[in-house]
Design a protein around this motif. Structure first.
Motif, mmCIF file in Angstrom:
data_model
loop_
_atom_site.group_PDB
_atom_site.id
_atom_site.type_symbol
_atom_site.label_atom_id
_atom_site.label_comp_id
_atom_site.label_asym_id
_atom_site.label_seq_id
_atom_site.Cartn_x
_atom_site.Cartn_y
_atom_site.Cartn_z
ATOM 1 N N GLU B 10 1.161 -0.971 0.261
ATOM 2 C CA GLU B 10 0.142 -0.039 0.065
ATOM 3 C C GLU B 10 0.708 0.702 -0.341
ATOM 4 O OE1 GLU B 10 -2.312 0.646 3.430
ATOM 5 O OE2 GLU B 10 -3.521 2.228 2.380
ATOM 6 N N SER B 11 0.382 2.378 -0.690
ATOM 7 C CA SER B 11 1.360 3.576 -0.893
ATOM 8 C C SER B 11 0.121 4.932 -0.840
ATOM 9 C CB SER B 11 2.173 3.853 -2.389
ATOM 10 O OG SER B 11 2.521 4.430 -2.570
ATOM 11 N N ARG B 12 0.245 5.395 -0.173
ATOM 12 C CA ARG B 12 -0.254 6.684 -0.524
ATOM 13 C C ARG B 12 0.243 7.910 0.925
ATOM 14 N NH1 ARG B 12 -3.963 6.087 5.654
ATOM 15 N NH2 ARG B 12 -2.535 5.454 6.814
ATOM 16 N N GLU B 13 -0.600 9.008 0.488
ATOM 17 C CA GLU B 13 0.261 10.402 0.922
ATOM 18 C C GLU B 13 -1.076 10.746 2.011
ATOM 19 O OE1 GLU B 13 0.100 12.782 -2.655
ATOM 20 O OE2 GLU B 13 1.552 14.722 -1.175
ATOM 21 N N ILE B 14 -0.023 10.475 2.863
ATOM 22 C CA ILE B 14 -0.477 10.434 4.553
ATOM 23 C C ILE B 14 -0.625 12.492 5.214
ATOM 24 C CG2 ILE B 14 -0.391 8.611 5.215
ATOM 25 C CD1 ILE B 14 2.176 10.293 7.048
ATOM 26 N N LEU B 15 0.153 13.347 4.229
ATOM 27 C CA LEU B 15 0.796 14.723 4.287
ATOM 28 C C LEU B 15 1.571 14.535 2.904
ATOM 29 C CD1 LEU B 15 2.329 14.353 8.234
ATOM 30 C CD2 LEU B 15 0.113 15.454 7.332
ATOM 31 N N PRO B 16 1.014 16.681 2.566
ATOM 32 C CA PRO B 16 1.090 17.105 1.623
ATOM 33 C C PRO B 16 2.983 16.800 1.560
ATOM 34 C CG PRO B 16 0.376 18.715 2.527
ATOM 35 C CD PRO B 16 0.579 16.880 4.031
ATOM 36 N N GLY B 17 2.658 15.906 0.418
ATOM 37 C CA GLY B 17 4.486 15.610 0.038
ATOM 38 C C GLY B 17 4.493 14.226 1.278
ATOM 39 N N GLN B 18 4.449 14.429 2.009
ATOM 40 C CA GLN B 18 4.516 12.651 2.773
ATOM 41 C C GLN B 18 4.058 11.765 2.317
ATOM 42 O OE1 GLN B 18 5.714 13.600 6.758
ATOM 43 N NE2 GLN B 18 5.875 15.794 6.346
ATOM 44 N N TRP B 19 5.102 10.543 2.604
ATOM 45 C CA TRP B 19 4.121 9.267 1.190
ATOM 46 C C TRP B 19 4.221 8.244 2.624
ATOM 47 C CZ3 TRP B 19 1.588 8.393 -2.563
ATOM 48 C CH2 TRP B 19 1.765 9.694 -4.168
ATOM 49 N N LEU B 20 3.714 7.645 3.357
ATOM 50 C CA LEU B 20 3.692 5.897 3.766
ATOM 51 C C LEU B 20 3.582 4.864 3.003
ATOM 52 C CD1 LEU B 20 3.784 5.642 7.006
ATOM 53 C CD2 LEU B 20 1.788 5.174 6.979
ATOM 54 N N GLN B 21 4.798 4.321 2.795
ATOM 55 C CA GLN B 21 4.308 2.855 1.579
ATOM 56 C C GLN B 21 4.981 1.632 2.676
ATOM 57 O OE1 GLN B 21 7.249 3.527 -1.472
ATOM 58 N NE2 GLN B 21 5.199 4.158 -2.444
ATOM 59 N N SER B 22 3.560 0.517 2.602
ATOM 60 C CA SER B 22 4.163 -0.523 3.502
ATOM 61 C C SER B 22 4.577 -1.728 2.443
ATOM 62 C CB SER B 22 2.542 -0.937 4.152
ATOM 63 O OG SER B 22 1.946 -2.281 3.816
ATOM 64 N N TYR B 23 5.421 -2.186 3.228
ATOM 65 C CA TYR B 23 5.968 -3.506 2.398
ATOM 66 C C TYR B 23 5.950 -5.208 2.373
ATOM 67 C CZ TYR B 23 7.478 0.009 -0.890
ATOM 68 O OH TYR B 23 8.099 1.066 -1.611
ATOM 69 N N HIS B 24 5.845 -5.631 2.013
ATOM 70 C CA HIS B 24 5.950 -7.167 2.459
ATOM 71 C C HIS B 24 7.321 -7.792 2.722
ATOM 72 C CE1 HIS B 24 4.382 -10.855 3.727
ATOM 73 N NE2 HIS B 24 5.271 -11.852 3.062
ATOM 74 N N ALA B 25 7.667 -7.600 3.523
ATOM 75 C CA ALA B 25 9.541 -8.123 3.804
ATOM 76 C C ALA B 25 9.297 -8.734 5.130
ATOM 77 C CB ALA B 25 10.749 -7.373 3.720
ATOM 78 N N PRO B 26 8.872 -10.301 5.256
ATOM 79 C CA PRO B 26 9.217 -10.779 5.869
ATOM 80 C C PRO B 26 10.499 -10.761 7.295
ATOM 81 C CG PRO B 26 7.605 -12.303 4.381
ATOM 82 C CD PRO B 26 8.811 -10.807 3.906
ATOM 83 N N ALA B 27 11.280 -10.722 6.356
ATOM 84 C CA ALA B 27 13.049 -11.097 6.582
ATOM 85 C C ALA B 27 13.467 -9.323 7.818
ATOM 86 C CB ALA B 27 14.243 -11.301 5.878
ATOM 87 N N LEU B 28 12.546 -8.555 7.071
ATOM 88 C CA LEU B 28 13.067 -7.626 7.619
ATOM 89 C C LEU B 28 12.451 -6.895 8.881
ATOM 90 C CD1 LEU B 28 13.458 -4.805 4.387
ATOM 91 C CD2 LEU B 28 15.408 -6.485 5.652
ATOM 92 N N ALA B 29 10.793 -7.213 8.565
ATOM 93 C CA ALA B 29 9.431 -7.307 9.576
ATOM 94 C C ALA B 29 10.007 -7.651 11.374
ATOM 95 C CB ALA B 29 8.367 -7.793 8.957
ATOM 96 N N THR B 30 10.606 -9.004 11.096
ATOM 97 C CA THR B 30 10.651 -9.500 11.332
ATOM 98 C C THR B 30 12.629 -9.831 13.004
ATOM 99 O OG1 THR B 30 11.768 -11.872 10.898
ATOM 100 C CG2 THR B 30 10.181 -12.091 11.507
ATOM 101 N N GLY B 31 13.515 -9.229 11.710
ATOM 102 C CA GLY B 31 15.318 -8.971 12.104
ATOM 103 C C GLY B 31 14.727 -7.606 12.224
ATOM 104 N N SER B 32 14.114 -7.090 12.423
ATOM 105 C CA SER B 32 14.625 -5.297 12.564
ATOM 106 C C SER B 32 14.260 -5.268 14.488
ATOM 107 C CB SER B 32 13.615 -4.637 11.729
ATOM 108 O OG SER B 32 12.251 -5.100 11.737
ATOM 109 N N ARG B 33 14.961 -4.255 14.203
ATOM 110 C CA ARG B 33 14.916 -2.965 15.767
ATOM 111 C C ARG B 33 14.279 -1.584 15.527
ATOM 112 N NH1 ARG B 33 18.440 -4.611 20.786
ATOM 113 N NH2 ARG B 33 17.518 -2.653 21.569
ATOM 114 N N ALA B 34 13.526 -1.379 16.485
ATOM 115 C CA ALA B 34 13.975 0.283 16.603
ATOM 116 C C ALA B 34 14.902 1.024 16.346
ATOM 117 C CB ALA B 34 12.868 1.250 17.505
ATOM 118 N N GLY B 35 14.622 1.943 15.196
ATOM 119 C CA GLY B 35 16.240 2.974 15.113
ATOM 120 C C GLY B 35 16.341 2.339 13.854
ATOM 121 N N GLN B 36 16.597 0.990 13.381
ATOM 122 C CA GLN B 36 16.812 1.127 11.714
ATOM 123 C C GLN B 36 16.357 1.020 11.142
ATOM 124 O OE1 GLN B 36 17.277 -3.243 13.445
ATOM 125 N NE2 GLN B 36 19.469 -3.362 12.964
#
Lengths: 376, 288
Positions: B10-36
């Motif tokens: 999913e990709s949407r413009e949440i604010l003028p010129g700012q986008w929020l995109q969601s990607y399917h990437a299980p290896a990154l979702a499980t292996g990551s921590r906040a700040g990375q």
């Protein structure tokens, strides 16, 4: 002169000599000496049992850069773009590369230039790192042990502010297991002293090359600068001074303007341009240099795909280095090895050497410096 | 660190010129921590030779998705907005060192300036999951740039400051910190460098103003942690996520450094992007 043996201590086995020291005889300017039998058995690629390597075994990709430095294939990674070989971790299998040129190494630690240090430009990037590195002693201490366990030859890129610096660094690298060769960086455009002044003058370039040559038996590559009017006298002088091979080219000097247009963008103002944007310049210089020297030339400048590799081979390079493109695709160099082997097989070639120098003129081409108007 | 193909969900413009995109990437979702962060390849290699680094904005292990939040500032970020669901792009990650929350910290103060939200957003999720209380201070130029409440967890306290006073506090987000510095056990910030510098100055004077050292700092005070080690960062009151122009993002090119108080430049991509505020030389000491 006795050639150095590079000792490999991979796995559990006792150290074995990597290759037989041999006396080198160059027959032609553009065609490297055919691969020689090695004491340890068949060709380097064939010695690797992994399945991945099997794809390239049928084609001889080995390349001899002189003084016993035989690369398993002609695809190297360029200095400054691959750190010390460990940074990409599992993403890149370094032992499938033809060689690794490590980050520029100086006698004393350097903190480098102020930021910003990098910026993207059309078809390329500008960088001005300023030779940040921990100094030669720390490099040897931290990384040489790791390198000694690799099959891939690691060539240490050496920079300095004076001839004495270069000699001292090289002396400290001489004889260290894991170091397969030296790439003399006399052409870094990003430091006030230490670099470029050696590459823009034939006498200075020859002087530093000769001094380093006297200090080590390690295979010696010298990296040329494109920021000169005519590179050929400089290349010739470096070859005559005892370099085993040349690397062409380093980055082109350039600047970018900051977002507010109130000052240049980079902290150091000047940066070095790399990437696909400089490929035609690099091609021209390799083309010129290959016609005036009788030592192997390793090309570098904007390689992003196999066609670029073939272009550089066609103008006389025996190997190529991949640099900026690694940032976009770290797996590119290894893929190029496979693609080069596949191309050779498709064309019915037993090795890639017939691809070298095919675009060079039969007789020496007219000097491009005749048209000085084309030059900066 | 892995090189993975990530499929745009999913990709949407949440604010003028700012986008929020969601990607399917299980290896990154499980292996990551906040700040990375992830280093993402753009499509047009002939013109754009560098990847683009993005903070991992959120990660959902159950669905194997991560989100990134960015502003369109050039051809690279523009290219991402043209992607369609189903398109797969090449991500290198997770990269960098994460925020380190002390196990004893109950109250976390998060401070974000503008797009700095992307740097601390994931930490809010992690903190709530771990049962901590979170206050998020957010600064923007104007009401139209304020990150929507609907995209934040319900459990956090969200306080807004705008430069022009069109929403919340009229002024800088750093002016809100005084109300919370006694409450907070630790603070985490991401945003423009002047904001981080101001926060770092506030953090230095904090212990003096409060008159007490919180968090039982005597424990472990005897043994010195190695500078910039996770253990040392865990003890820092303020951790900042730094931004710098980046080349390789794995520590090879030395493009993205920041100067530290030890006098050696540290790589944002490798030793960072999260640093203890006292590690950073805020005056940018490249004495030459």
């Amino acid at each position: 002169m006795k050639a150095k043996r590079r000792v490999v201590t991979a796995g559990t086995s006792a150290p074995t000599p990597r290759r037989t020291p041999t006396v080198r005889k160059l027959k032609s300017a553009f065609v490297p000496v055919a691969s020689r039998p090695r004491a340890s058995g068949p060709a380097v690629a064939a010695a690797a049992p992994e399945e991945a390597d099997a794809r390239s075994t049928s084609v001889d990709l080995t390349v001899d850069l002189g003084r016993g430095l035989v690369l398993p294939n002609p695809i190297l990674v360029a200095s400054g773009t691959f750190g010390y070989g460990i940074e990409y971790g599992d993403v890149v299998d370094v032992d499938r590369l033809g060689g690794i040129c490590c980050k520029g190494t100086t006698l004393r630690p350097r903190i480098g230039n102020p930021t910003p240090r990098v910026t993207e430009t059309p078809g390329g990037m500008l960088n001005s790192i300023g030779l940040q590195n921990p100094g030669v002693d720390a490099v040897v201490e931290k990384y040489a042990g790791t390198w000694a366990g690799w099959r891939v030859p690691v060539i240490v890129n050496v920079a300095g502010e004076s001839v004495g610096d270069y000699v001292e660094v090289v002396k400290r690298l001489d004889g260290v297991p894991g170091i397969a060769g030296i790439e003399l960086n006399i052409s870094c455009p990003n430091v006030g002293r230490g670099g470029l002044q050696f590459a823009i003058d034939a006498d200075a370039a020859a002087g530093v090359t000769a001094a380093v040559r006297r200090a080590t038996d390690l295979p010696l590559l010298v990296k040329l600068s494109p920021n000169v009017a005519d590179v050929r006298p400089i290349a010739r002088a470096i070859a005559d001074a005892g370099a085993d091979a040349l690397t062409a080219v380093n980055t082109l000097s350039g600047i970018a303007v900051g977002p507010g247009r109130d000052r240049p963008l980079l902290g150091n103002i000047y940066g070095g341009l790399s990437g696909p944007a400089i490929k035609p310049v690099a091609l021209r210089i390799v083309y010129e240099v290959c016609q005036v020297v009788r030592i192997p030339v390793v090309a570098i400048g904007g390689v992003t795909e196999l066609a670029d590799v073939l272009d550089f081979l066609a103008v006389g390079a025996v190997a190529v280095q991949v640099g900026t493109a690694i940032f976009a695709d770290p797996t590119l160099p290894v893929r190029l090895v496979d693609e080069l082997a596949a191309t050779c097989r498709d064309r019915g070639l037993a090795g890639y050497r017939p691809l070298i120098g095919t675009a060079l003129p039969n007789k020496a081409a007219a000097p491009s410096s005749k048209g000085v108007e084309y030059r900066p | 660190m892995r090189l993975v193909g990530a499929e745009l969900i999913e990709s949407r413009e949440i604010l003028p010129g700012q986008w929020l995109q969601s990607y399917h990437a299980p290896a990154l979702a499980t292996g990551s921590r906040a700040g990375q962060f992830v280093h993402v390849r753009t499509g047009d290699l002939s013109g754009l030779v560098l990847r683009r680094p993005f903070s991992i904005n959120t990660a959902d292990q159950a669905t194997g998705t991560i989100t990134i939040h960015f502003r369109t500032i050039g051809r690279g970020t523009e290219w991402f907005t043209h992607l369609r669901p189903g398109d797969t792009i090449d991500m290198l990650g997770p990269l960098g060192r994460p925020f380190e929350v002390d196990a004893r910290s109950r109250h976390l103060l998060l401070v974000a300036g503008g797009l700095g939200m992307a740097g601390v957003r994931y930490l809010a999720d992690e903190a709530i999951r771990d049962g901590r209380q979170v206050t998020l201070l957010f600064g923007a130029a104007s009401a139209r740039d304020v990150y929507p409440t609907s995209l934040l967890p319900d459990e956090i306290e969200y306080v807004v400051a705008t430069d022009d006073g069109t929403m919340g506090h009229h002024g800088f987000v750093t002016e809100l910190v005084a109300d919370y510095e006694g409450w907070a056990d630790q603070a985490f910030a991401c945003g423009p460098e002047p904001m981080l510098r101001a926060l770092a100055r506030l953090a230095v004077g904090r212990r003096g103003r409060l008159g007490v050292a919180k968090l039982g700092r005597k424990r472990g005070a005897g043994k010195a942690d190695a500078p910039s080690s996770p253990a040392a960062r865990r003890k820092a009151f303020l951790q900042v996520s730094m931004e710098q122009r980046m080349g390789c993002a794995v520590g090879a090119c030395l493009g993205c450094v920041v100067m530290t108080t030890s006098g050696t430049p540290q790589r944002v991509c490798r030793e960072g992007p999260v640093f203890g505020s006292e590690e950073i030389d805020w005056e940018g000491g490249w004495a030459r």
